[in-house]
Design an enzyme around this catalytic site. Structure first.
Site, PDB file in Angstrom:
ATOM      1  N   THR A 131       0.798  -1.225   0.000  1.00 44.09           N
ATOM      2  CA  THR A 131       0.000   0.000   0.000  1.00 44.09           C
ATOM      3  C   THR A 131       0.831   1.275   0.000  1.00 44.09           C
ATOM      4  OG1 THR A 131      -1.841  -1.103   1.075  1.00 44.09           O
ATOM      5  CG2 THR A 131      -1.744   1.288   1.299  1.00 44.09           C
ATOM      6  N   HIS A 167      -8.244  -8.763   2.883  1.00 41.71           N
ATOM      7  CA  HIS A 167      -7.335  -9.370   3.857  1.00 41.71           C
ATOM      8  C   HIS A 167      -8.077 -10.310   4.796  1.00 41.71           C
ATOM      9  CE1 HIS A 167      -3.538  -7.449   3.043  1.00 41.71           C
ATOM     10  NE2 HIS A 167      -4.078  -6.238   3.073  1.00 41.71           N
TER      11      HIS A 167
END
Length: 417
Positions: A85, A210
């Site tokens: 990210t 996730h």
């Protein structure tokens, strides 16, 4: 005793980031768009964290499919390595590979500073001296163009002593309707105060990916939540009758991993002297001297089990990573897990959804969609690297790029009218 307990509570609040639930807008007073910049178009750059290249079709993101169908849509966008990210959001913001802008991982060690950067460390995240390159909002502000950010990696930091004129500290407390209204409010300001560059970030799809894995109803619902929000934002902004261009991207995709396929680092004296920056998909190891590094590498190479060990200087050239480490922040040894495996701690479970793997893996690929007056209609393009978004945004806004970048305007120039 009471004082000790109170101090423990304070430390807990600090380390869990609870203190960061500041929902107020931060404003730098005294800035104005120059007369020239007031006539420029507008760009809203939206990131949907963890939105894999195939999610829009797979989970029927009707608004995104309709809007990009009438505008521009890429087959996919290839993230930079590592497919994480912070490195990729900052690559999108600077047009530079992670090894060139300095955010080489979500968690890494800097030898010169003798300090660790980690996404959960608010002090590091808000310290502009960690960040290289010239982010789009810094480029804009230096050229007398007002910018705003409802979250983006680096936007909370004074990079080259500059933040966006309007920004928010990261938190997930503010509801989506309020955030959309803030965008409308920004674009409704007087011309000299109105931001021409707005960055906007959605965390929901990544969270669900996730937690539950990419092939789940939870991810489908998150995709449709974000899709509905972007549809609502586009409709609200259209009522302002301004030349607003939307660019929707993601930082990476998501891979399903068997929760029983856990790789644990071997417990051996050879690894004890090395510093470790741990990640589920990639581990960086830092040695104190060549002998330590060689001994550790030789051991890890001999014991490779569902991971590959690389010396930094021998990492694949297509990663633009190890050999191009401008800030000397990449580990001397890089361990990269196979796509169906993840590093973990003995006795501890891992979530089923992961990213951070090789950026050639299709499931790591991201999205690129765009529409608005600057873009051609009904245009489809192939997969391209995310470094090229920066010069595209700069061209639309009429900003001069002031230092060398890795992205090239010619890659995406053809999608502009």
């Amino acid at each position: 005793m009471k004082r000790i307990i109170l101090m423990a509570v304070v430390l807990l609040v600090i380390h869990t980031g609870s203190y960061a639930q500041d929902t107020t807008q931060q404003v730098t007073e005294g800035r104005r768009n120059s007369a020239t910049q007031q006539s420029r178009p507008y760009v809203i750059l939206i990131s949907i964290d963890g939105f894999r290249y195939d999610y829009a079709d797979k989970y029927h993101a009707q608004h995104l499919l309709r809007l990009s169908g009438a505008g521009v849509r890429a087959t996919a966008m290839q993230p930079s390595f590592p497919t994480l990210t912070f490195p990729n959001h900052y690559t999108l913001a600077t047009g530079m590979y992670p090894s060139h802008h300095g955010l080489v991982d979500n968690h890494f060690y800097d030898r010169k500073r003798d300090a660790v950067y980690k996404v959960g460390n608010r002090e590091a995240v808000e310290d502009g001296t960690w960040y290289g390159g010239v982010p789009l909002w810094v480029l804009a502000e230096k050229q007398k163009m007002i910018s705003a950010s409802y979250f983006w990696v680096g936007s909370e930091s004074a990079i080259q002593n500059i933040r966006p004129t309007y920004y928010f500290r990261y938190q997930e407390k503010t509801g989506i309707d309020q955030r959309i209204q803030q965008v409308v409010n920004w674009l409704s300001m007087p011309e000299e105060q109105r931001p021409h560059l707005i960055t906007f970030y959605f965390p929901e799809v990544d969270h669900m990916g996730h937690r539950y894995g990419p092939e789940t109803d939870s991810v489908r619902k998150a995709v449709q939540f974000v899709d509905a929000a972007i549809g609502k934002m586009t409709e609200a902004v259209s009522k302002l009758n301004l030349p607003v261009n939307f660019i929707v991207v993601s930082d990476h995709g998501m891979q399903q991993v068997s929760t029983s396929n856990i790789i644990t680092l071997p417990d051996t004296p050879v690894l004890k002297p090395l510093k470790v920056a741990f990640g589920h998909e990639k581990v960086l190891l830092y040695g104190n001297n060549e002998a330590e590094i060689k001994a550790a590498y030789d051991f890890l190479k001999q014991h490779e089990d569902h991971y590959t060990a690389y010396l930094k200087k021998e990492a694949p050239e297509r990663w633009h990573y190890g050999q191009e480490d401008v800030y000397d922040r990449i580990g001397d040894i890089i361990l990269l897990a196979e796509p169906d495996y993840a590093f973990g701690m003995s006795g501890k479970s891992i979530p089923p959804g992961h990213h951070g793997f090789d950026n050639n893996l299709a499931n790591m690929h991201a999205i690129f969609m765009a529409w608005g007056p600057a873009f051609k209609s009904n245009t489809r393009i192939g997969t391209f690297e995310n470094i090229h978004v920066y010069p595209l945004v700069a061209r639309i806004l009429g900003l001069d790029i002031t230092q060398p970048i890795d992205g090239k305007l010619e890659v995406l120039e053809g999608i502009l009218k």
